[in-house]
Design an enzyme around this catalytic site. Structure first.
Site, mmCIF file in Angstrom:
data_model
loop_
_atom_site.group_PDB
_atom_site.id
_atom_site.type_symbol
_atom_site.label_atom_id
_atom_site.label_comp_id
_atom_site.label_asym_id
_atom_site.label_seq_id
_atom_site.Cartn_x
_atom_site.Cartn_y
_atom_site.Cartn_z
ATOM 1 N N TYR A 11 0.980 -1.283 0.166
ATOM 2 C CA TYR A 11 0.004 0.012 -0.165
ATOM 3 C C TYR A 11 0.839 0.923 0.512
ATOM 4 C CZ TYR A 11 -3.267 3.599 2.193
ATOM 5 O OH TYR A 11 -3.699 4.636 2.796
ATOM 6 N N ASP A 31 10.144 -7.661 -2.841
ATOM 7 C CA ASP A 31 8.568 -7.601 -1.970
ATOM 8 C C ASP A 31 8.132 -9.146 -2.111
ATOM 9 O OD1 ASP A 31 6.680 -5.464 -1.009
ATOM 10 O OD2 ASP A 31 5.571 -8.252 -1.186
ATOM 11 N N ASP A 74 11.803 -12.125 0.217
ATOM 12 C CA ASP A 74 12.207 -12.525 1.878
ATOM 13 C C ASP A 74 12.700 -11.548 2.657
ATOM 14 O OD1 ASP A 74 11.064 -12.902 4.202
ATOM 15 O OD2 ASP A 74 9.603 -14.560 3.002
ATOM 16 N N THR A 144 6.151 2.798 14.035
ATOM 17 C CA THR A 144 4.545 3.261 14.219
ATOM 18 C C THR A 144 4.297 4.155 15.527
ATOM 19 O OG1 THR A 144 2.017 2.313 14.586
ATOM 20 C CG2 THR A 144 3.688 0.489 15.520
ATOM 21 N N SER A 179 -0.682 -4.288 20.680
ATOM 22 C CA SER A 179 -1.131 -5.594 19.571
ATOM 23 C C SER A 179 0.327 -6.537 19.984
ATOM 24 C CB SER A 179 -1.571 -5.362 18.395
ATOM 25 O OG SER A 179 -0.642 -4.918 17.604
ATOM 26 N N TYR A 181 1.413 -7.157 16.525
ATOM 27 C CA TYR A 181 2.191 -6.040 15.957
ATOM 28 C C TYR A 181 2.887 -4.924 16.643
ATOM 29 C CZ TYR A 181 2.446 -2.105 12.375
ATOM 30 O OH TYR A 181 3.051 -1.555 11.917
ATOM 31 N N HIS A 182 2.006 -4.666 17.517
ATOM 32 C CA HIS A 182 3.219 -2.879 17.722
ATOM 33 C C HIS A 182 4.166 -2.834 18.565
ATOM 34 C CE1 HIS A 182 -1.706 -1.366 17.277
ATOM 35 N NE2 HIS A 182 -0.821 -0.158 16.554
ATOM 36 N N LYS A 185 7.152 -4.192 16.646
ATOM 37 C CA LYS A 185 7.475 -2.719 15.881
ATOM 38 C C LYS A 185 8.911 -2.302 16.971
ATOM 39 C CE LYS A 185 5.897 -1.459 11.647
ATOM 40 N NZ LYS A 185 6.324 -1.513 10.805
ATOM 41 N N ALA A 238 -9.304 3.350 10.071
ATOM 42 C CA ALA A 238 -10.052 3.630 10.385
ATOM 43 C C ALA A 238 -11.157 4.151 9.041
ATOM 44 C CB ALA A 238 -10.008 4.710 11.332
ATOM 45 N N THR A 253 -18.706 1.576 11.403
ATOM 46 C CA THR A 253 -18.382 0.797 12.457
ATOM 47 C C THR A 253 -17.122 1.423 13.466
ATOM 48 O OG1 THR A 253 -16.441 0.451 11.527
ATOM 49 C CG2 THR A 253 -18.485 -1.562 11.679
ATOM 50 N N TYR A 255 -15.885 1.564 17.119
ATOM 51 C CA TYR A 255 -15.650 0.451 18.240
ATOM 52 C C TYR A 255 -15.720 0.937 19.662
ATOM 53 C CZ TYR A 255 -13.349 -2.486 14.329
ATOM 54 O OH TYR A 255 -13.099 -3.833 13.040
ATOM 55 N N GLU A 328 -8.208 -1.625 24.635
ATOM 56 C CA GLU A 328 -7.035 -0.183 24.606
ATOM 57 C C GLU A 328 -7.991 0.897 25.360
ATOM 58 O OE1 GLU A 328 -7.714 0.923 20.240
ATOM 59 O OE2 GLU A 328 -9.975 0.562 19.928
HETATM 60 N N1 USQ Z 1 -10.940 1.453 15.107
HETATM 61 C C1 USQ Z 1 -12.390 1.381 15.074
HETATM 62 N N2 USQ Z 1 -13.996 1.006 14.090
HETATM 63 C C2 USQ Z 1 -12.929 0.527 12.507
HETATM 64 C C3 USQ Z 1 -11.405 -0.298 12.172
HETATM 65 C C4 USQ Z 1 -10.660 0.736 13.470
HETATM 66 O O1 USQ Z 1 -13.162 2.523 15.360
HETATM 67 O O2 USQ Z 1 -13.506 0.322 12.068
HETATM 68 C C5 USQ Z 1 -10.215 2.097 15.571
HETATM 69 C C6 USQ Z 1 -9.608 0.979 16.423
HETATM 70 O O3 USQ Z 1 -10.399 0.587 17.707
HETATM 71 C C7 USQ Z 1 -8.514 1.858 17.057
HETATM 72 C C8 USQ Z 1 -8.445 2.758 15.817
HETATM 73 O O4 USQ Z 1 -9.628 3.049 15.095
HETATM 74 O O5 USQ Z 1 -9.026 2.471 17.688
HETATM 75 C C9 USQ Z 1 -7.127 2.660 14.678
HETATM 76 O O6 USQ Z 1 -7.389 1.003 14.307
HETATM 77 P P1 USQ Z 1 -6.598 0.885 12.764
HETATM 78 O O7 USQ Z 1 -7.718 -0.433 12.635
HETATM 79 O O8 USQ Z 1 -7.736 2.132 11.982
HETATM 80 O O9 USQ Z 1 -5.383 0.964 12.426
HETATM 81 P P2 USQ Z 1 -4.383 0.232 13.243
HETATM 82 O O10 USQ Z 1 -4.272 -0.947 14.406
HETATM 83 O O11 USQ Z 1 -3.808 0.976 14.801
HETATM 84 O O12 USQ Z 1 -2.954 0.342 12.518
HETATM 85 C C10 USQ Z 1 -2.798 1.336 12.009
HETATM 86 C C11 USQ Z 1 -2.256 0.174 10.673
HETATM 87 C C12 USQ Z 1 -0.281 0.095 11.021
HETATM 88 C C13 USQ Z 1 -0.342 0.930 11.508
HETATM 89 C C14 USQ Z 1 -0.818 1.653 12.868
HETATM 90 C C15 USQ Z 1 -0.238 3.531 13.581
HETATM 91 O O13 USQ Z 1 -2.758 -1.043 10.129
HETATM 92 O O14 USQ Z 1 -0.094 -0.448 10.438
HETATM 93 O O15 USQ Z 1 1.435 0.949 12.630
HETATM 94 O O16 USQ Z 1 -1.996 2.527 12.457
HETATM 95 S S1 USQ Z 1 -0.974 3.227 14.948
HETATM 96 O O17 USQ Z 1 -2.445 3.175 14.967
HETATM 97 O O18 USQ Z 1 -0.105 4.656 14.981
HETATM 98 O O19 USQ Z 1 -0.724 2.825 15.789
#
Ligand code: USQ
Length: 398
Positions: A11, A31, A74, A144, A179, A181-182, A185, A238, A253, A255, A328
């Site tokens: 992306y 990649d 890879d 991140t 998470s 994932y986080h 990092k 989001a 949605t 959350y 969270e």
């Molecule tokens: N959320 C909602 N509704 C949704 C999707 C998400 O309310 O339909 C909320 C989640 O609960 C969370 C927030 O939105 O509180 C962010 O979720 P996200 O899915 O937009 O982002 P996140 O999981 O944090 O991960 C994304 C990327 C990741 C990057 C990160 C930056 O996938 O690669 O590292 O954003 S950060 O959020 O600053 O950690």
């Protein structure tokens, strides 16, 4: 400059390659196409159709007369990685080649292990490859903002001055990732900082927030150059998800209470931030951290914006306060310092109605490609028995 982009089919990695190539740099993309494999296996797809890795590189080179080099490899395979290093001799490496979805990492043990193996071992290999084959190369690593979590104090850019029992020091800012994932990092950041110290590697860790947007100036030049756009509950983020939900009549949605606040950045600023990091090289042994966001919003802020802009387009939306699948804080303090990239010259594209309208417009254009079954979350942080799609909708081939 010779710039190797690890994860150059993703992306962000793909538009990054185009941007730097357009600026006259010699660019190579590396990649393993793991993201595309996930889609094939699970029946997911990008909202916007994308060309194969091979074809999109070919199209760019033919359209512009530039010459992006393509490596299939890879980062967890040291031979594949070091072959690219030896062949291309990079002066900068931009490292996007990680499993980047928090929900993916929380599916079950297997996905948590895959995430941490791919990310931590991949980055460790990159560090060794730099040490062995390109010791003066600058590593620009995508971290991140989620490394910091949501502390009840201002989030500094990587480091904080601490006074403790009459003594003071500047130390890495405390990490409270949310998470596996986080967490991966965070582990990466520690390994990179350590290698800068012991081997004199130069590195910039970019703690990026949530990226939104479907295109950059270069990716929009030709439909064959489009980058992927995820709206599903695993990879979709989001704001991108809310625009697709609005366009398809799905309730937005939010959350939990929807008060979770995060830093955001436009994809057009992501590509510029990385250029700024590359141009301002750190000294040998220096480990820099930049917070790569331009503004902060709560989930309710952005959902409200999407609903308002959709209304101006004649689209009626509704919201659904979905029980939060994540563990969270929902009501918390959030103030993240983000001045270093501005000081280097970043001129942010702030989130405006025109950008949201463009994203909703794209989602309307490709509405027929949306699979509504991929929108509601199926991954809950509290259980280890999650599925990628709803159990009744599992579509696993082979
Ligand atoms: N959320 C909602 N509704 C949704 C999707 C998400 O309310 O339909 C909320 C989640 O609960 C969370 C927030 O939105 O509180 C962010 O979720 P996200 O899915 O937009 O982002 P996140 O999981 O944090 O991960 C994304 C990327 C990741 C990057 C990160 C930056 O996938 O690669 O590292 O954003 S950060 O959020 O600053 O950690």
């Amino acid at each position: 400059m010779r710039i190797l982009i690890l994860g150059g089919d993703g992306y962000l990695g793909w538009p990054q390659a185009l941007y730097l190539s357009q600026k006259g740099h010699e660019v190579a993309v590396f990649d393993n196409q793991a993201r595309r494999q996930f889609d094939l296996k699970n029946g997911f797809d990008s909202l916007i159709p994308i060309k194969s890795f091979h074809k999109r590189v070919e199209r760019w080179n033919e359209l512009t007369g530039k010459n992006i080099t393509r490596y299939h490899g890879d980062t967890t395979n040291y031979d594949e990685l070091t072959q690219a290093f030896q062949d291309f001799q990079p002066e900068s490496v931009v490292h996007f080649a990680e499993q980047r979805a928090a929900p993916y990492s929380m599916i079950d043990r297997e996905h948590a292990v895959f995430t941490q193996y791919t990310n931590v071992i991949g980055t460790l290999n990159v560090l060794y490859a730099i040490k062995e084959f390109a010791p003066s190369c600058h590593l620009v690593k995508l971290g991140t903002m989620g490394e910091y979590g949501t502390p009840n104090i201002d989030i500094e850019e990587g480091f904080i001055e601490i006074n403790h029992k009459g003594r003071k020091d500047i130390l890495p800012f405390p990490k409270q990732p949310g998470s596996f994932y986080h967490l991966s990092k965070v582990h990466d950041s520690h390994n990179i900082m350590f290698c800068c110290r012991i081997w004199g590697i130069r590195s910039t860790d970019l703690n990026q927030g949530i990226v939104y947007g479907a295109e950059t100036y270069e990716s929009a030049l030709d439909p064959d150059l489009a980058t992927r756009f995820d709206y599903d509950q695993i990879y979709g983020t989001a704001l991108n998800r809310f625009c697709v939900q609005a366009a398809t009549g799905h309730p937005l949605t939010r959350y939990g209470s929807g008060n979770q606040t995060r830093g955001y950045i436009n994809i057009k600023d992501t590509v510029r931030c990385i250029e700024l990091a590359i141009q301002s090289e750190p000294a040998a042994g220096e480990f820099r951290v930049f917070n790569q966001i331009t503004e902060s919003f709560s989930i309710n802020d952005i959902a409200d914006k999407v609903e308002r802009v959709a209304a101006t387009m004649g689209i009626t939306t509704q919201s659904d306060y979905v029980s939060n699948p994540r563990v969270e804080s929902e009501n918390h303090y959030y103030n993240a310092v983000h001045t270093k990239l501005l000081d280097l010259g970043l001129q942010p594209h702030l989130l405006d109605d025109a950008e949201i309208e463009r994203m909703i417009g794209l989602a309307v254009e490709y509405r027929d490609r949306v699979d509504p079954r991929l929108i509601l979350p199926t991954v809950n942080w509290r259980t280890t028995e999650n599925t990628v799609t709803q159990p009744s909708e599992q579509r696993v081939f082979g």
